[in-house]
Design a protein around this motif. Sequence first.
Motif, PDB file in Angstrom:
ATOM      1  N   GLY A 187       0.797  -1.218   0.000  1.00 43.35           N
ATOM      2  CA  GLY A 187       0.000   0.000   0.000  1.00 43.35           C
ATOM      3  C   GLY A 187       0.831   1.269   0.000  1.00 43.35           C
ATOM      4  O   GLY A 187       2.063   1.247  -0.086  1.00 43.35           O
ATOM      5  N   ARG A 188       0.131   2.400   0.163  1.00 44.61           N
ATOM      6  CA  ARG A 188       0.763   3.711   0.047  1.00 44.61           C
ATOM      7  C   ARG A 188       1.880   3.912   1.072  1.00 44.61           C
ATOM      8  O   ARG A 188       2.932   4.427   0.753  1.00 44.61           O
ATOM      9  N   VAL A 189       1.643   3.503   2.314  1.00 43.11           N
ATOM     10  CA  VAL A 189       2.666   3.617   3.354  1.00 43.11           C
ATOM     11  C   VAL A 189       3.497   2.339   3.439  1.00 43.11           C
ATOM     12  O   VAL A 189       4.708   2.380   3.645  1.00 43.11           O
ATOM     13  N   GLY A 190       2.845   1.205   3.274  1.00 40.88           N
ATOM     14  CA  GLY A 190       3.515  -0.076   3.436  1.00 40.88           C
ATOM     15  C   GLY A 190       4.709  -0.274   2.524  1.00 40.88           C
ATOM     16  O   GLY A 190       5.750  -0.801   2.943  1.00 40.88           O
ATOM     17  N   ARG A 191       4.589   0.179   1.297  1.00 42.03           N
ATOM     18  CA  ARG A 191       5.724  -0.019   0.365  1.00 42.03           C
ATOM     19  C   ARG A 191       6.925   0.815   0.788  1.00 42.03           C
ATOM     20  O   ARG A 191       8.075   0.412   0.596  1.00 42.03           O
ATOM     21  N   HIS A 192       6.663   1.987   1.363  1.00 41.59           N
ATOM     22  CA  HIS A 192       7.773   2.785   1.893  1.00 41.59           C
ATOM     23  C   HIS A 192       8.353   2.130   3.146  1.00 41.59           C
ATOM     24  O   HIS A 192       9.571   2.130   3.360  1.00 41.59           O
ATOM     25  N   LEU A 193       7.472   1.591   3.981  1.00 39.16           N
ATOM     26  CA  LEU A 193       7.905   0.957   5.224  1.00 39.16           C
ATOM     27  C   LEU A 193       8.872  -0.189   4.981  1.00 39.16           C
ATOM     28  O   LEU A 193       9.890  -0.305   5.671  1.00 39.16           O
ATOM     29  N   THR A 194       8.536  -1.047   4.033  1.00 39.82           N
ATOM     30  CA  THR A 194       9.411  -2.188   3.778  1.00 39.82           C
ATOM     31  C   THR A 194      10.802  -1.708   3.366  1.00 39.82           C
ATOM     32  O   THR A 194      11.811  -2.289   3.777  1.00 39.82           O
ATOM     33  N   GLY A 195      10.850  -0.632   2.582  1.00 44.82           N
ATOM     34  CA  GLY A 195      12.140  -0.089   2.170  1.00 44.82           C
ATOM     35  C   GLY A 195      12.900   0.555   3.317  1.00 44.82           C
ATOM     36  O   GLY A 195      14.098   0.328   3.485  1.00 44.82           O
ATOM     37  N   VAL A 196      12.212   1.353   4.131  1.00 48.84           N
ATOM     38  CA  VAL A 196      12.853   2.023   5.264  1.00 48.84           C
ATOM     39  C   VAL A 196      13.425   1.007   6.245  1.00 48.84           C
ATOM     40  O   VAL A 196      14.569   1.132   6.711  1.00 48.84           O
ATOM     41  N   LEU A 197      12.628  -0.002   6.582  1.00 49.72           N
ATOM     42  CA  LEU A 197      13.075  -1.017   7.539  1.00 49.72           C
ATOM     43  C   LEU A 197      14.267  -1.806   6.996  1.00 49.72           C
ATOM     44  O   LEU A 197      15.224  -2.094   7.729  1.00 49.72           O
ATOM     45  N   ALA A 198      14.218  -2.155   5.726  1.00 52.26           N
ATOM     46  CA  ALA A 198      15.330  -2.892   5.122  1.00 52.26           C
ATOM     47  C   ALA A 198      16.595  -2.044   5.106  1.00 52.26           C
ATOM     48  O   ALA A 198      17.697  -2.542   5.378  1.00 52.26           O
ATOM     49  N   GLU A 199      16.448  -0.748   4.803  1.00 53.04           N
ATOM     50  CA  GLU A 199      17.602   0.154   4.798  1.00 53.04           C
ATOM     51  C   GLU A 199      18.245   0.236   6.176  1.00 53.04           C
ATOM     52  O   GLU A 199      19.462   0.435   6.292  1.00 53.04           O
ATOM     53  N   ASP A 252       0.916  -2.343  11.264  1.00 56.54           N
ATOM     54  CA  ASP A 252      -0.286  -2.454  10.454  1.00 56.54           C
ATOM     55  C   ASP A 252      -0.509  -1.155   9.686  1.00 56.54           C
ATOM     56  O   ASP A 252      -0.915  -0.145  10.244  1.00 56.54           O
ATOM     57  N   ALA A 253      -0.243  -1.204   8.387  1.00 52.08           N
ATOM     58  CA  ALA A 253      -0.461  -0.058   7.505  1.00 52.08           C
ATOM     59  C   ALA A 253      -1.502  -0.391   6.451  1.00 52.08           C
ATOM     60  O   ALA A 253      -1.593   0.277   5.413  1.00 52.08           O
TER      61      ALA A 253
END
Length: 259
Positions: free
Chosen positions: A14-26, A60-61
């Motif tokens: 989703g809109r936030v979730g796709r950013h979240l996965t990247g931020v956490l991985a970084e 949960d996003a």
Amino acid sequence: MQASRKIAVAGATGRVGRHLTGVLAERGHDVVPMSRATGVDLITGTGLAEALEGVGCVIDAASGPSPEEQAATEFFTTAARNLHEVGERAGVERIVVVSIIGIDAATGGYSAAKLVQEKAYLEGPIPARILRAAQFHEFVGQIVDWGRQGEVAYVPVMRTQLVAARTVAEALADLATAPEPAGQLAPGTPLPEIAGPREESMVEAAKLLVARRGNNVEVVGVSDPNNPDRELQESGGLLPSPHAQLAGPTFEGWLDTSV
């Protein structure tokens, strides 16, 4: 540096979730993306136990499939119940949820459903943390598309403090990994909020977006008497509290790099 954790993200596409996965991985975390695309269904529970194995925190996003109050409420409460039940068995220690600024005053619609979601998470067995966010920069384009009729886009009159989804994702990641006392928040503790650096008009933001897109579309602000959140939107009820975290970019700054 924060220790690496295994963190599951609901609504990962989703809109936030796709950013979240990247931020956490970084940041070096082991990320478990959860969505129907990855074989995990929050409502039926399919794939949930397998996804949460060894997970320390769930963010949960996920957004409901419908803006209608009853359908959204059913989605949010079912997802919260399943994440608490399955997460408790899996040993999940914390759940972090993204919500919306100002929904305490909501009288109906999607905002009222989000308020019920917050309550469901805070009353569950796993300690939950809520982050209330202002409307996303990315939401402006969606509103324009929803309200478009031919060469006119009807946009609701709304005072807001638009914030980038990436900025919200970073704040959610901070909340998921911050050292905190065990247990739920004490009653009366204000929920953390995040918003953009300044107040914006949704109508003016829509006009700016349309101009940047180069569309030949007239944006017209409307006040819909059938909208249960009309007064909340127009009176400034969606603006952040004094304790909110304010973070850029502004909507115009975001447009410079995104559109």
